[in-house]
Design an enzyme around this catalytic site. Structure first.
Site, PDB file in Angstrom:
ATOM      1  N   ASP A   1     -58.163  41.359 154.935  1.00 12.75           N
ATOM      2  CA  ASP A   1     -59.398  40.750 155.405  1.00 12.75           C
ATOM      3  C   ASP A   1     -59.384  40.596 156.924  1.00 12.75           C
ATOM      4  O   ASP A   1     -58.373  40.177 157.496  1.00 12.75           O
ATOM      5  CB  ASP A   1     -59.530  39.369 154.748  1.00 12.75           C
ATOM      6  CG  ASP A   1     -60.890  38.750 154.967  1.00 12.75           C
ATOM      7  OD1 ASP A   1     -61.881  39.362 154.551  1.00 12.75           O
ATOM      8  OD2 ASP A   1     -60.961  37.655 155.561  1.00 12.75           O
TER       9      ASP A   1
ATOM     10  N   GLU B   1     -59.675  46.048 156.571  1.00 15.21           N
ATOM     11  CA  GLU B   1     -61.070  45.787 156.892  1.00 15.21           C
ATOM     12  C   GLU B   1     -61.106  45.483 158.378  1.00 15.21           C
ATOM     13  O   GLU B   1     -60.632  44.428 158.812  1.00 15.21           O
ATOM     14  CB  GLU B   1     -61.608  44.569 156.129  1.00 15.21           C
ATOM     15  CG  GLU B   1     -63.100  44.364 156.405  1.00 15.21           C
ATOM     16  CD  GLU B   1     -63.576  42.919 156.487  1.00 15.21           C
ATOM     17  OE1 GLU B   1     -64.785  42.682 156.347  1.00 15.21           O
ATOM     18  OE2 GLU B   1     -62.748  42.013 156.707  1.00 15.21           O
TER      19      GLU B   1
HETATM   20  C1  GLC Z   1     -64.379  39.446 155.596  1.00 11.99           C
HETATM   21  C2  GLC Z   1     -64.845  39.341 154.170  1.00 11.99           C
HETATM   22  C3  GLC Z   1     -65.986  38.398 154.133  1.00 11.99           C
HETATM   23  C4  GLC Z   1     -65.501  37.041 154.600  1.00 11.99           C
HETATM   24  C5  GLC Z   1     -64.866  37.125 155.975  1.00 11.99           C
HETATM   25  C6  GLC Z   1     -64.083  35.897 156.305  1.00 11.99           C
HETATM   26  O1  GLC Z   1     -65.347  39.996 156.427  1.00 11.99           O
HETATM   27  O2  GLC Z   1     -65.139  40.599 153.656  1.00 11.99           O
HETATM   28  O3  GLC Z   1     -66.552  38.310 152.860  1.00 11.99           O
HETATM   29  O4  GLC Z   1     -66.574  36.150 154.653  1.00 11.99           O
HETATM   30  O5  GLC Z   1     -63.971  38.199 156.057  1.00 11.99           O
HETATM   31  O6  GLC Z   1     -62.919  35.819 155.526  1.00 11.99           O
END
Ligand code: GLC
Ligand code: MG
Length: 566
Positions: free
Chosen positions: A219, A280
């Protein structure tokens, strides 16, 4: 238009999927656990629900699942606020359920990727609670980012940084110190300068690798390291899910973050080359993204440039080329995605009448007043999926996209649960519209999602888009995905796309298959039909082919097809 497509001599060494590590070619199905399947009837998806639906995912043709956070959490951000990284949220089940789910998945030939959230914890995490109790200057506070305020009495935030969900990124405590949260105030940021944090996360990775997980989705992988001089950002507006320039931004995509992932890679490598990471990282360019997948770092990283690309042949082609070229430099497979739990579902993005569907920032989210043509959106979404699944590398499918689910743009305001809604002072509705529970059956309570009222209401239109409604129905989106995933298995792993000439507004490219034939993918991105080259067989088409004035076969507009050529 195509002329004659020249036969290619098949390289004697063409590698097939079986020759390479699974994550280089996998199709990974994303499960947003709260909304996938509810096993205990409380209206919230859970591990029991996932277990009951694993055979469906195997039959769909997925290679793996990625499950969004299932850890104990106060759910300030749908579980992305983790209170304990080594346990399971009671709403979702128990550690024993997780073990059983992993075993079931493996028994069906499905790998399991879990979500790891290293940028921040929940404010209920025992470390943060200890930091609050211990007070300024304590080693407990060193695990998070605490700073004195500015101004005569420390009444001003330490920097001008803004939370990705809106509002300031700092919150002041009664003792006068401020703590950093790039997301909600309930999500305090860890201090990645502290070796204790580094060690703790490597240990958490081992905990889950020991339990048999095959990998981690990381994340906000690009935000862990902060500029230790804590400069102001300036006037630049910050918002979640927009790209950020490295390496000079005080917290997005700083060069130092790569140290963390070299450490993580050495942990996963001790468990074998088939354990994997996917980052991500909403970064500015495919080149910056590729840095995360250098040989001693992470295995893959989502290509969000593809998500952001509008439905336009030239833009799609340029994006694909850039992503493939950047990945090739570091030897990583490209990783494609069209939808996830953070962006407007692609069937609705491409339905916009006011743009061609590239916007995924909060401001660009499709809302109740966006002019839409849902039929066009679904038609394009099916074509986009055939495009994505024909590309080399790995691909992610977000739960429900295989049913053609649209974004639910008109959820009543009183059910909105995304913290973005409150934090933006009700300006941005947030991401709930892509998180509505999945319809499994054409009727019954919550359309087969579970026996109780679902945590977000399903629109009546979901019944006709349920698994039961689409299963075995020729031409349904579900059967389109099944067929494409089955044919995709024959493609070789070469990380190149052999573009063929095609009329303006369309795309055509060739991939090789293990048996020496070629698959040509043709995509029509406008309403103009595209004449097809000579072919032996139609493998899968997003819509029925048509015949032109001279009897030649044509691909109708806003559609895609895979053709087999011997
Ligand atoms: C990432 C996740 C999202 C979340 C954010 C904070 O972007 O995909 O859903 O709100 O991180 O953890
Ligand atoms: Mg439940």
């Amino acid at each position: 238009m195509f002329g004659r497509i020249m036969p290619v001599s098949h390289p004697a060494t063409a590698q097939t999927r079986a020759d390479v590590l699974w994550w280089r070619t996998a199709v990974i199905y994303q499960i947003y656990i709260r909304s996938f399947a509810d096993g205990d009837g409380d209206g919230i998806g859970d591990l029991a629900g996932i277990r009951s639906r694993l055979p469906y995912l195997r039959d769909l043709g997925a290679d793996a699942i990625w499950i969004t956070p299932f850890y104990p959490s106060p759910m300030a951000d749908g579980g992305y606020d983790v209170a304990d990284y080594r346990d399971i949220e009671p709403l979702f089940g128990t550690l024993a359920d997780a073990d059983a789910m992993i075993a079931d998945a493996h028994g069906l030939g499905l790998r399991v990727i879990i979500d790891i959230v290293p940028n921040h914890s929940s404010d209920q995490h025992r470390w943060f609670q200890a930091a609050l109790a211990a007070g300024p200057g304590s080693p407990e506070r060193e695990r998070y980012v605490f700073r004195p305020g500015r101004g005569e009495h420390g009444e001003l935030a330490p920097t001008d940084w803004e939370s990705a969900f809106g509002g300031p990124a700092w919150t002041r405590l009664p003792d006068g110190e401020w703590y950093l949260h790039l997301f909600a105030p309930e999500q305090p940021d860890f201090n990645w300068e502290n070796p204790e944090v580094v060690t703790e996360f490597e240990d958490i990775l081992r905990f889950w690798l020991d339990r048999g997980v095959d990998g981690f989705r990381i994340d906000v992988a690009n935000s862990l390291k902060k500029d230790q001089s804590f400069p102001d950002v300036g006037s630049e507006a910050e918002a979640v899910l927009v790209p950020h320039e490295g390496p000079h931004h005080p917290f997005w995509d700083r060069d130092e973050v790569h140290e963390v992932y070299r450490g993580w890679r050495s942990v996963s490598d001790t468990f074998g080359a088939d354990r994997t990471f996917v980052a991500e990282a909403w970064v500015d360019s495919p080149d910056r993204l590729a840095r995360y997948t250098r040989a001693d770092e992470l295995h893959t990283a989502f290509n969000f440039a593809f998500v952001r690309a509008p439905w336009d042949a030239a833009e799609l082609r340029a994006t694909i080329d850039k992503c493939l070229a950047a990945a090739a430099v570091v030897g990583a497979p490209a990783t494609w995605v069209l939808s996830n739990h953070d962006v407007t579902r692609h069937a609705t993005r491409y339905a916009r009448l006011d743009s061609t569907g590239g916007g995924v920032t909060d401001e660009a989210r499709v809302g109740p007043n966006t002019p839409l043509d849902p039929a066009l959106g679904l038609r394009r979404a099916r074509a986009a999926t055939l495009l994505m699944l024909a590309l080399p590398g790995s691909a992610y499918v977000y739960q429900g996209e295989e049913l053609g689910l649209p974004e639910v743009v008109d959820l009543p305001e009183d059910v909105l649960a995304d913290p973005i809604w409150e934090r933006s002072e009700h300006r941005v509705r947030g991401r709930d519209g892509c998180r509505v529970p999945i319809p499994w059956t054409t009727d019954g309570p919550s359309l087969g999602f579970g026996s109780g009222d679902p945590w977000l209401p399903q629109p009546a239109s979901f019944a006709g888009l349920s698994v039961q409604a689409e299963q075995g129905v020729a031409g349904s989106t579900l059967e389109l995905y099944r067929s494409a995933l089955a044919h995709r298995r024959a493609l070789t792993v070469a990380q190149t796309v052999d573009w063929l000439p095609s009329p303006e507004g369309s795309l055509a490219f060739r991939r090789l298959t293990a048996d020496g034939s070629s698959v040509v993918c043709v995509v029509a991105c406008t309403d103009a039909a595209v004449p097809l080259p000579a072919y032996d067989e139609v493998l899968v088409a997003s819509t029925a082919l048509e015949h032109g004035p001279d009897g030649e076969t044509r691909l109708p507009g806003e559609a895609a097809v895979w053709l087999r050529l011997r």
